[in-house]
Write a protein that holds these residues in place. Sequence first.
Motif, mmCIF file in Angstrom:
data_model
loop_
_atom_site.group_PDB
_atom_site.id
_atom_site.type_symbol
_atom_site.label_atom_id
_atom_site.label_comp_id
_atom_site.label_asym_id
_atom_site.label_seq_id
_atom_site.Cartn_x
_atom_site.Cartn_y
_atom_site.Cartn_z
ATOM 1 N N TYR A 106 33.651 46.180 27.081
ATOM 2 C CA TYR A 106 34.294 45.160 27.908
ATOM 3 C C TYR A 106 35.778 45.474 28.115
ATOM 4 O O TYR A 106 36.310 45.333 29.231
ATOM 5 N N GLU A 107 36.454 45.883 27.071
ATOM 6 C CA GLU A 107 37.894 46.168 27.182
ATOM 7 C C GLU A 107 38.159 47.294 28.176
ATOM 8 O O GLU A 107 39.142 47.260 28.930
ATOM 9 N N GLU A 108 37.274 48.292 28.205
ATOM 10 C CA GLU A 108 37.437 49.384 29.173
ATOM 11 C C GLU A 108 37.163 48.901 30.591
ATOM 12 O O GLU A 108 37.860 49.283 31.539
ATOM 13 N N VAL A 109 36.138 48.058 30.761
ATOM 14 C CA VAL A 109 35.834 47.513 32.087
ATOM 15 C C VAL A 109 36.994 46.668 32.587
ATOM 16 O O VAL A 109 37.439 46.798 33.735
ATOM 17 N N LEU A 110 37.494 45.792 31.740
ATOM 18 C CA LEU A 110 38.599 44.912 32.128
ATOM 19 C C LEU A 110 39.831 45.729 32.515
ATOM 20 O O LEU A 110 40.476 45.459 33.545
ATOM 21 N N LYS A 111 40.156 46.725 31.720
ATOM 22 C CA LYS A 111 41.337 47.554 31.999
ATOM 23 C C LYS A 111 41.186 48.294 33.330
ATOM 24 O O LYS A 111 42.133 48.350 34.137
ATOM 25 N N SER A 112 40.004 48.841 33.588
ATOM 26 C CA SER A 112 39.787 49.603 34.816
ATOM 27 C C SER A 112 39.798 48.696 36.044
ATOM 28 O O SER A 112 40.398 49.032 37.072
ATOM 29 N N VAL A 113 39.121 47.552 35.960
ATOM 30 C CA VAL A 113 39.097 46.627 37.099
ATOM 31 C C VAL A 113 40.507 46.121 37.394
ATOM 32 O O VAL A 113 40.929 46.048 38.559
ATOM 33 N N ARG A 114 41.247 45.768 36.362
ATOM 34 C CA ARG A 114 42.610 45.268 36.553
ATOM 35 C C ARG A 114 43.486 46.311 37.237
ATOM 36 O O ARG A 114 44.322 45.994 38.087
ATOM 37 N N ARG A 115 43.281 47.577 36.901
ATOM 38 C CA ARG A 115 44.093 48.645 37.481
ATOM 39 C C ARG A 115 43.729 48.905 38.942
ATOM 40 O O ARG A 115 44.592 49.283 39.744
ATOM 41 N N ARG A 116 42.460 48.674 39.300
ATOM 42 C CA ARG A 116 41.997 49.033 40.636
ATOM 43 C C ARG A 116 41.973 47.881 41.637
ATOM 44 O O ARG A 116 41.892 48.117 42.839
ATOM 45 N N VAL A 117 41.990 46.661 41.168
ATOM 46 C CA VAL A 117 41.928 45.542 42.091
ATOM 47 C C VAL A 117 43.193 45.499 42.945
ATOM 48 O O VAL A 117 44.300 45.710 42.445
ATOM 49 N N LYS A 118 43.039 45.278 44.236
ATOM 50 C CA LYS A 118 44.167 45.323 45.172
ATOM 51 C C LYS A 118 44.759 43.949 45.458
ATOM 52 O O LYS A 118 45.835 43.848 46.046
ATOM 53 N N LEU A 119 44.075 42.905 45.044
ATOM 54 C CA LEU A 119 44.546 41.552 45.332
ATOM 55 C C LEU A 119 45.548 41.088 44.283
ATOM 56 O O LEU A 119 45.509 41.531 43.129
ATOM 57 N N PRO A 120 46.453 40.176 44.653
ATOM 58 C CA PRO A 120 47.423 39.661 43.670
ATOM 59 C C PRO A 120 46.736 38.782 42.631
ATOM 60 O O PRO A 120 45.687 38.180 42.886
ATOM 61 N N ASN A 121 47.344 38.722 41.461
ATOM 62 C CA ASN A 121 46.816 37.844 40.422
ATOM 63 C C ASN A 121 46.915 36.391 40.863
ATOM 64 O O ASN A 121 47.824 36.000 41.608
ATOM 65 N N ALA A 122 45.973 35.576 40.398
ATOM 66 C CA ALA A 122 46.034 34.145 40.666
ATOM 67 C C ALA A 122 47.243 33.548 39.944
ATOM 68 O O ALA A 122 47.750 34.120 38.969
ATOM 69 N N ALA A 123 47.726 32.425 40.432
ATOM 70 C CA ALA A 123 48.895 31.785 39.828
ATOM 71 C C ALA A 123 48.666 31.520 38.343
ATOM 72 O O ALA A 123 49.586 31.632 37.528
ATOM 73 N N GLU A 124 47.444 31.176 37.991
ATOM 74 C CA GLU A 124 47.094 30.992 36.582
ATOM 75 C C GLU A 124 45.618 31.304 36.393
ATOM 76 O O GLU A 124 44.822 31.202 37.320
ATOM 77 N N LEU A 125 45.287 31.726 35.176
ATOM 78 C CA LEU A 125 43.917 32.067 34.864
ATOM 79 C C LEU A 125 43.050 30.813 34.780
ATOM 80 O O LEU A 125 43.491 29.774 34.281
ATOM 81 N N THR A 126 41.837 30.905 35.274
ATOM 82 C CA THR A 126 40.866 29.844 35.030
ATOM 83 C C THR A 126 40.480 29.914 33.558
ATOM 84 O O THR A 126 40.192 31.004 33.054
ATOM 85 N N PRO A 127 40.495 28.807 32.834
ATOM 86 C CA PRO A 127 40.164 28.836 31.402
ATOM 87 C C PRO A 127 38.845 29.538 31.130
ATOM 88 O O PRO A 127 37.843 29.284 31.796
ATOM 89 N N GLY A 128 38.866 30.448 30.161
ATOM 90 C CA GLY A 128 37.659 31.164 29.775
ATOM 91 C C GLY A 128 37.507 32.524 30.419
ATOM 92 O O GLY A 128 36.634 33.300 30.030
ATOM 93 N N PHE A 129 38.363 32.849 31.418
ATOM 94 C CA PHE A 129 38.297 34.143 32.091
ATOM 95 C C PHE A 129 39.567 34.935 31.820
ATOM 96 O O PHE A 129 40.644 34.365 31.668
ATOM 97 N N ASP A 130 39.414 36.267 31.784
ATOM 98 C CA ASP A 130 40.553 37.134 31.463
ATOM 99 C C ASP A 130 41.216 37.749 32.687
ATOM 100 O O ASP A 130 42.322 38.288 32.590
ATOM 101 N N LEU A 131 40.565 37.697 33.849
ATOM 102 C CA LEU A 131 41.135 38.279 35.058
ATOM 103 C C LEU A 131 40.742 37.429 36.258
ATOM 104 O O LEU A 131 39.549 37.263 36.546
ATOM 105 N N CYS A 132 41.734 36.882 36.949
ATOM 106 C CA CYS A 132 41.500 36.090 38.154
ATOM 107 C C CYS A 132 42.463 36.554 39.236
ATOM 108 O O CYS A 132 43.640 36.826 38.960
ATOM 109 N N VAL A 133 41.969 36.654 40.485
ATOM 110 C CA VAL A 133 42.799 37.126 41.587
ATOM 111 C C VAL A 133 42.841 36.076 42.687
ATOM 112 O O VAL A 133 41.961 35.225 42.814
ATOM 113 N N ASN A 134 43.888 36.177 43.497
ATOM 114 C CA ASN A 134 44.085 35.260 44.624
ATOM 115 C C ASN A 134 43.500 35.910 45.869
ATOM 116 O O ASN A 134 44.041 36.886 46.383
ATOM 117 N N ALA A 135 42.381 35.372 46.357
ATOM 118 C CA ALA A 135 41.724 35.920 47.535
ATOM 119 C C ALA A 135 41.879 35.010 48.740
ATOM 120 O O ALA A 135 41.163 35.157 49.737
#
Length: 459
Positions: free
Chosen positions: A347-376
């Motif tokens: 999971y840590e490798e997946v999260l790190k890779s997705v975070r590095r490759r996602v082109k969208l900006p981060n959401a203003a705040e994370l939805t509780p329970g999730f480690d990566l949220c983007v503003n679409a």
Amino acid sequence: MPVLSISPFFLLILLFSFFLTHLPNPNATAVAAPADFLKLPLLHKPPFSSPSQSLSSDTHRLSLLFSRPNPTLKSPLISGASTGSGQYFVDIRLGTPPQSLLLVADTGSDLVWVKCSACRNCSHHPPSSAFLPRHSSSFSPFHCFDPHCRLLPHAPHHLCNHTRLHSPCRFLYSYADGSLSSGFFSKETTTLKSLSGSEIHLKGLSFGCGFRISGPSVSGAQFNGARGVMGLGRGSISFSSQLGRRFGNKFSYCLMDYTLSPPPTSFLMIGGGLHSLPLTNATKISYTPLQINPLSPTFYYITIHSITIDGVKLPINPAVWEIDEQGNGGTVVDSGTTLTYLTKTAYEEVLKSVRRRVKLPNAAELTPGFDLCVNASGESRRPSLPRLRFRLGGGAVFAPPPRNYFLETEEGVMCLAIRAVESGNGFSVIGNLMQQGFLLEFDKEESRLGFTRRGCGLP
């Protein structure tokens, strides 16, 4: 459950599996059934009112999972998301005359059971939510010394009344979080309405008539809308195994995206197989072997060799996917869990890779329970997101679209719907969200899982 997002849930403790044999129920017979399969609709309702509901239901589900103790029927599957459950339901009619009940379709457990009218602690459920055995002329509990009673885990012969000639077979299932279901192990006539509109009658289906139901796993929000569980696991008392001899020891299902409008039809098909569907010769069907874990024989294990994101293989040690000598680890395909859970290292490798490759900006705040949220919110069409691919045993490649692992938790916010397995000895779980849009076939005869992106939209 649930099929909850958990699905599809309700796992019995590890030792539950030791006492299950692999013989189909000789009493379960089909009357006026189609020539080669039963096809039933799977009922799926609107999505969770909040993403925290899917996470909380998964938490209960996983606490159970990690504490291990040629003919066809095609049926609708219903999603329970609108009730706070991420499960898919099957509508069955039990008894004579038939009583309609919604059961969670769950590949992660074996027992078929329903809430019965004499349930002592089900006062918060309306009378219509239970099966009324006294209103059925075909209801019959097994005798305590009937061979079918011995198929139960921890066959409770100590509960037998040796002084009574007709002492009924009692079951008691307890779960890791303290949940339990208990009552009489029985047989009954079952009526199923197929997608074609025809009715199929099954005589002698073995099931648990639950008189005592308690605990969050079987009575909490994740279970709302359900009257019981249709276990589809590998054990002999599961629904698919009881019908196995008649329907080829295989079943398949298609879980459709419940966010689409109008929602497409999901279905559960017992028997027949993928060759029974009008797929074209160009349809690519992939197969991967099903593993057997002797310490958890209920579950459908597959082998993951590697994960790539946007074509780049992640540096994950293959050993993290293996089942060890104590029966820990491995990867389970589960219709009763909503999200997908990967062993922490992966999971840590997946999260790190997705975070590095996602082109969208981060959401203003994370939805509780999730480690990566983007503003679409600025995307006029479906946003461009990293592509995930699993290389499986047998050379098969499972490549779900991003909507299967990015969940819109609020308008304009999308979160990575993959979580880490927190339990040190837990296994990875491919949940029902990741499976959406794929036709999956569980072939117990050949011990393999088949899947294709074609065929789900067929009537």
